[in-house]
Design a protein around this motif. Structure first.
Motif, PDB file in Angstrom:
ATOM      1  N   GLU A  72       0.753  -1.264   0.018  1.00 29.66           N
ATOM      2  CA  GLU A  72       0.084   0.070   0.200  1.00 29.66           C
ATOM      3  C   GLU A  72       0.991   1.283   0.030  1.00 29.66           C
ATOM      4  N   ILE A  73       1.855   1.261   0.843  1.00 28.96           N
ATOM      5  CA  ILE A  73       2.801   2.566   0.908  1.00 28.96           C
ATOM      6  C   ILE A  73       3.478   2.754  -0.492  1.00 28.96           C
ATOM      7  N   VAL A  74       4.175   1.538  -0.986  1.00 27.95           N
ATOM      8  CA  VAL A  74       4.678   1.665  -2.485  1.00 27.95           C
ATOM      9  C   VAL A  74       3.662   1.985  -3.467  1.00 27.95           C
ATOM     10  N   ASP A  75       2.312   1.574  -3.456  1.00 30.88           N
ATOM     11  CA  ASP A  75       1.550   1.795  -4.440  1.00 30.88           C
ATOM     12  C   ASP A  75       1.200   3.403  -4.388  1.00 30.88           C
ATOM     13  N   MET A  76       1.228   3.851  -3.007  1.00 34.46           N
ATOM     14  CA  MET A  76       0.728   5.551  -2.837  1.00 34.46           C
ATOM     15  C   MET A  76       2.116   5.987  -3.737  1.00 34.46           C
ATOM     16  N   ALA A  77       3.445   5.702  -3.520  1.00 39.58           N
ATOM     17  CA  ALA A  77       4.377   6.446  -4.131  1.00 39.58           C
ATOM     18  C   ALA A  77       4.483   6.124  -5.697  1.00 39.58           C
ATOM     19  N   LEU A  78       4.042   4.993  -5.944  1.00 41.60           N
ATOM     20  CA  LEU A  78       4.057   4.963  -7.250  1.00 41.60           C
ATOM     21  C   LEU A  78       2.919   5.857  -7.971  1.00 41.60           C
ATOM     22  N   ILE A  79       1.842   6.058  -7.462  1.00 40.15           N
ATOM     23  CA  ILE A  79       0.824   6.883  -7.975  1.00 40.15           C
ATOM     24  C   ILE A  79       1.350   8.133  -8.121  1.00 40.15           C
ATOM     25  N   ASP A  80       1.814   8.698  -6.893  1.00 40.86           N
ATOM     26  CA  ASP A  80       2.484   9.863  -7.172  1.00 40.86           C
ATOM     27  C   ASP A  80       3.603  10.279  -8.081  1.00 40.86           C
ATOM     28  N   TYR A  81       4.487   9.105  -8.006  1.00 44.24           N
ATOM     29  CA  TYR A  81       5.686   9.409  -8.971  1.00 44.24           C
ATOM     30  C   TYR A  81       5.029   9.410 -10.461  1.00 44.24           C
ATOM     31  N   SER A  86       3.090  15.833 -14.587  1.00 44.60           N
ATOM     32  CA  SER A  86       1.910  15.365 -15.438  1.00 44.60           C
ATOM     33  C   SER A  86       0.670  16.185 -14.818  1.00 44.60           C
ATOM     34  N   VAL A  87      -0.296  16.507 -15.494  1.00 44.56           N
ATOM     35  CA  VAL A  87      -1.437  17.184 -15.364  1.00 44.56           C
ATOM     36  C   VAL A  87      -2.588  16.174 -14.783  1.00 44.56           C
ATOM     37  N   SER A  88      -2.282  14.752 -15.180  1.00 51.18           N
ATOM     38  CA  SER A  88      -3.261  13.658 -14.716  1.00 51.18           C
ATOM     39  C   SER A  88      -2.623  12.839 -13.703  1.00 51.18           C
ATOM     40  N   ARG A  89      -3.299  12.105 -12.895  1.00 50.19           N
ATOM     41  CA  ARG A  89      -2.951  11.347 -11.944  1.00 50.19           C
ATOM     42  C   ARG A  89      -2.896   9.837 -12.501  1.00 50.19           C
ATOM     43  N   GLN A  93       0.483   1.197 -11.683  1.00 49.71           N
ATOM     44  CA  GLN A  93       1.497   0.548 -12.849  1.00 49.71           C
ATOM     45  C   GLN A  93       1.999   1.559 -13.751  1.00 49.71           C
ATOM     46  N   ASP A  94       1.433   2.655 -14.063  1.00 48.34           N
ATOM     47  CA  ASP A  94       2.053   3.619 -14.570  1.00 48.34           C
ATOM     48  C   ASP A  94       3.377   4.136 -13.881  1.00 48.34           C
ATOM     49  N   GLY A  95       3.326   4.423 -12.734  1.00 47.72           N
ATOM     50  CA  GLY A  95       4.568   4.812 -11.795  1.00 47.72           C
ATOM     51  C   GLY A  95       5.600   3.651 -11.870  1.00 47.72           C
TER      52      GLY A  95
END
Length: 140
Positions: A72-81, A86-89, A93-95
């Motif tokens: 969960e922590i890693v996924d939060m970081a990947l989403i932010d990364y 970028s303008v979109s979140r 997987q994208d991260g």
């Protein structure tokens, strides 16, 4: 030999922010987290700030104390990364794709000017190459 300071990867800042957010959601102070994980307070602060890399074992200890899955922590970081610059979140997987692309581009460490012509024997002598122990040398 002068040791160069290791520069953290840009992802480390996002991972640190995710750790800080998870810690705050659980209402755990940085001091309590440091004490319970065994990570020195100054090191924990640098990890949350993204100034230092967080090891896998540290991340596991942090998630254990916070009672939150490491993923969960890693996924939060990947989403932010993924959303950085970028303008979109993006998605986790994208991260991950962005992170893998950034680390797979190995920096060139040897330049053509670093090539030095080797002066010396092209190959070892037959005695050196074939006979590596004393028993073999005595029979020659």
């Amino acid at each position: 030999m002068v040791r160069r300071k290791k520069t953290p990867h840009p992802f480390d800042e996002h991972l640190g922010s995710a750790i800080r957010a998870a810690r705050r959601r659980r209402s755990v102070t940085r001091e309590a987290l440091a004490r319970q994980t065994g990570i020195p307070l100054s090191n924990l602060k640098r990890r949350e700030d993204g100034a230092n890399e967080t090891s896998v074992s540290e991340l596991e200890r942090i998630s254990s104390v916070l009672q939150i899955p490491t993923r969960e922590i890693v996924d939060m970081a990947l989403i932010d990364y993924s959303a950085a610059g970028s303008v979109s979140r993006g998605s986790a997987q994208d991260g991950l794709d962005k992170l893998l692309a950034s680390v797979s581009e190995a920096p060139r460490t040897i330049d053509a000017a670093d090539n030095v012509t080797y002066l010396g024997h092209v190959s070892p002598g037959l005695l050196d190459a074939a006979n590596t122990d004393e028993r073999t040398r005595e029979t020659d």
